[in-house]
Design a protein around this motif. Structure first.
Motif, PDB file in Angstrom:
ATOM      1  N   LEU A 108       0.832  -1.205   0.000  1.00  0.00           N
ATOM      2  CA  LEU A 108       0.000   0.000   0.000  1.00  0.00           C
ATOM      3  C   LEU A 108       0.867   1.257   0.000  1.00  0.00           C
ATOM      4  O   LEU A 108       0.575   2.238  -0.686  1.00  0.00           O
ATOM      5  N   ARG A 109       1.946   1.215   0.779  1.00  0.00           N
ATOM      6  CA  ARG A 109       2.840   2.377   0.847  1.00  0.00           C
ATOM      7  C   ARG A 109       3.540   2.620  -0.483  1.00  0.00           C
ATOM      8  O   ARG A 109       3.575   3.753  -0.990  1.00  0.00           O
ATOM      9  N   SER A 110       4.086   1.551  -1.054  1.00  0.00           N
ATOM     10  CA  SER A 110       4.936   1.719  -2.232  1.00  0.00           C
ATOM     11  C   SER A 110       4.158   1.844  -3.540  1.00  0.00           C
ATOM     12  O   SER A 110       4.657   2.437  -4.502  1.00  0.00           O
ATOM     13  N   GLN A 111       2.914   1.322  -3.578  1.00  0.00           N
ATOM     14  CA  GLN A 111       2.196   1.305  -4.847  1.00  0.00           C
ATOM     15  C   GLN A 111       0.973   2.220  -4.892  1.00  0.00           C
ATOM     16  O   GLN A 111       0.526   2.577  -5.974  1.00  0.00           O
ATOM     17  N   VAL A 112       0.425   2.567  -3.751  1.00  0.00           N
ATOM     18  CA  VAL A 112      -0.761   3.435  -3.741  1.00  0.00           C
ATOM     19  C   VAL A 112      -0.437   4.779  -3.087  1.00  0.00           C
ATOM     20  O   VAL A 112      -0.634   5.841  -3.681  1.00  0.00           O
ATOM     21  N   LEU A 113       0.086   4.724  -1.874  1.00  0.00           N
ATOM     22  CA  LEU A 113       0.345   5.953  -1.128  1.00  0.00           C
ATOM     23  C   LEU A 113       1.557   6.716  -1.647  1.00  0.00           C
ATOM     24  O   LEU A 113       1.783   7.862  -1.251  1.00  0.00           O
ATOM     25  N   SER A 114       2.313   6.103  -2.540  1.00  0.00           N
ATOM     26  CA  SER A 114       3.445   6.819  -3.134  1.00  0.00           C
ATOM     27  C   SER A 114       2.989   7.798  -4.213  1.00  0.00           C
ATOM     28  O   SER A 114       3.781   8.597  -4.710  1.00  0.00           O
ATOM     29  N   ARG A 115       1.704   7.754  -4.572  1.00  0.00           N
ATOM     30  CA  ARG A 115       1.137   8.659  -5.573  1.00  0.00           C
ATOM     31  C   ARG A 115       0.430   9.815  -4.867  1.00  0.00           C
ATOM     32  O   ARG A 115      -0.244   9.607  -3.855  1.00  0.00           O
ATOM     33  N   ALA A 116       0.518  10.998  -5.424  1.00  0.00           N
ATOM     34  CA  ALA A 116      -0.152  12.145  -4.828  1.00  0.00           C
ATOM     35  C   ALA A 116      -1.668  11.973  -4.828  1.00  0.00           C
ATOM     36  O   ALA A 116      -2.366  12.476  -3.948  1.00  0.00           O
ATOM     37  N   ASP A 117      -2.189  11.248  -5.831  1.00  0.00           N
ATOM     38  CA  ASP A 117      -3.634  11.022  -5.903  1.00  0.00           C
ATOM     39  C   ASP A 117      -4.038   9.671  -5.324  1.00  0.00           C
ATOM     40  O   ASP A 117      -5.175   9.224  -5.479  1.00  0.00           O
ATOM     41  N   GLY A 118      -3.113   8.995  -4.637  1.00  0.00           N
ATOM     42  CA  GLY A 118      -3.422   7.705  -4.024  1.00  0.00           C
ATOM     43  C   GLY A 118      -4.228   7.869  -2.741  1.00  0.00           C
ATOM     44  O   GLY A 118      -3.990   8.796  -1.956  1.00  0.00           O
ATOM     45  N   LYS A 119      -5.175   6.981  -2.527  1.00  0.00           N
ATOM     46  CA  LYS A 119      -6.031   7.073  -1.347  1.00  0.00           C
ATOM     47  C   LYS A 119      -6.297   5.681  -0.793  1.00  0.00           C
ATOM     48  O   LYS A 119      -6.684   4.779  -1.534  1.00  0.00           O
ATOM     49  N   VAL A 120      -6.072   5.519   0.514  1.00  0.00           N
ATOM     50  CA  VAL A 120      -6.343   4.256   1.193  1.00  0.00           C
ATOM     51  C   VAL A 120      -7.228   4.537   2.394  1.00  0.00           C
ATOM     52  O   VAL A 120      -6.926   5.397   3.209  1.00  0.00           O
ATOM     53  N   ARG A 121      -8.340   3.795   2.478  1.00  0.00           N
ATOM     54  CA  ARG A 121      -9.239   3.912   3.626  1.00  0.00           C
ATOM     55  C   ARG A 121      -9.461   2.527   4.230  1.00  0.00           C
ATOM     56  O   ARG A 121      -9.743   1.572   3.494  1.00  0.00           O
ATOM     57  N   VAL A 122      -9.338   2.442   5.546  1.00  0.00           N
ATOM     58  CA  VAL A 122      -9.500   1.169   6.255  1.00  0.00           C
ATOM     59  C   VAL A 122     -10.524   1.359   7.366  1.00  0.00           C
ATOM     60  O   VAL A 122     -10.449   2.320   8.134  1.00  0.00           O
ATOM     61  N   LEU A 123     -11.462   0.428   7.448  1.00  0.00           N
ATOM     62  CA  LEU A 123     -12.510   0.474   8.471  1.00  0.00           C
ATOM     63  C   LEU A 123     -12.471  -0.829   9.263  1.00  0.00           C
ATOM     64  O   LEU A 123     -12.539  -1.920   8.682  1.00  0.00           O
ATOM     65  N   LEU A 124     -12.355  -0.712  10.597  1.00  0.00           N
ATOM     66  CA  LEU A 124     -12.248  -1.873  11.476  1.00  0.00           C
ATOM     67  C   LEU A 124     -13.334  -1.827  12.543  1.00  0.00           C
ATOM     68  O   LEU A 124     -13.911  -0.779  12.823  1.00  0.00           O
ATOM     69  N   LEU A 125     -13.583  -2.974  13.158  1.00  0.00           N
ATOM     70  CA  LEU A 125     -14.509  -3.036  14.287  1.00  0.00           C
ATOM     71  C   LEU A 125     -13.865  -2.371  15.501  1.00  0.00           C
ATOM     72  O   LEU A 125     -12.693  -2.603  15.813  1.00  0.00           O
TER      73      LEU A 125
END
Length: 253
Positions: free
Chosen positions: A114-131
């Motif tokens: 996630l860090r190297s392939q998604v969050l390394s982009r300025a337009d990259g977005k990661v959302r995580v939802l947990l209990l």
């Protein structure tokens, strides 16, 4: 008529059948112009006509949509693990995860991907939802289903949530161009979800159904969706995530 316009707008949003819509639009415009005199030459009119006929003939030769067998779209976790998470994230810009704990998906290798392939982009977005582990009653009910329902449970729910939350806190401190956020929710709806660029034609969306009994978590039923397989259900599950995300709250440090 309303349903037709919804279908057309859906196709345009996902860039489906664009060739047919372009030729149809040109034909309508040229037909309208031909009513007001000799605005268009006969050669141009003939060109548009032949293009439309050619497109129709070409589409006749295309194979119709196949109705897939159930086993072709329903899997267990073993089938899906044949394709690594890192390869699924290649080129991705939008990732959404919902799971009670996420312990199996959000391991150290996935977080690095996630860090190297998604969050390394300025337009990259990661959302995580947990209990939310502090939602005592919700956790008790979820643990009864997820822990007690497995014959060979390995990772109890509450410690798993704490482990993943620790990883998420670490990720929140990363200095990366992209956007990362995680939230907590006070109930478990009975499924987990992993979406990669779900709004695009090349995206994918995996839903895992928790059920109430099984040998281990790897035997749970999964369905892998895409725009190509079903616009309707792809949109349905995206909406499920967005609804849950809106109900979630940021963690309290």
């Amino acid at each position: 008529m309303r349903r037709t316009w919804q279908r057309v707008l859906g196709d345009l949003r996902t860039r489906t059948h664009l060739d047919a819509y372009v030729v149809s639009a040109c034909a309508l415009v040229f037909s309208a112009l031909s009513l007001v005199g000799d605005v268009l030459s006969q050669r141009l009119q003939l060109t548009v006509l032949l293009a439309g006929v050619g497109l129709l003939v070409f589409r006749i030769t295309l194979p119709g949509p196949r109705v897939p067998e159930v086993d072709a779209v329903l899997h267990d976790r073993t089938d899906l693990e044949a394709v690594s998470v890192a390869s699924q994230l290649a080129g991705a810009r939008d990732v959404a995860v919902f799971a009670p704990s996420g312990i199996n998906l959000l391991n150290s290798s996935t977080c690095e991907a996630l860090r190297s392939q998604v969050l390394s982009r300025a337009d990259g977005k990661v959302r995580v939802l947990l209990l939310d582990p502090s939602a005592t009653e919700a956790v008790r009910v979820a643990a009864r289903q997820l822990d007690d329902g497995q014959e060979f449970a390995v990772e109890p729910l509450v410690p798993s949530i704490r482990t993943v939350m620790s990883r998420m806190e670490t990720m929140r401190g990363w200095s990366v161009p992209g956007s990362f956020e995680y939230r907590l929710i006070d109930f478990s709806p009975g499924f987990s979800l992993f979406a990669v660029d779900p709004g695009t034609n090349n995206g994918s969306l995996i839903v895992e159904f928790h059920a109430v009994h099984g040998p281990h978590t790897g035997t749970r039923m999964h369905i892998n969706l895409s725009r190509a397989s079903s616009n309707r259900w792809n949109d349905y599950w995206i909406d499920q995530f967005e609804h849950l995300w809106a109900l979630g709250r940021p963690p309290v440090n």
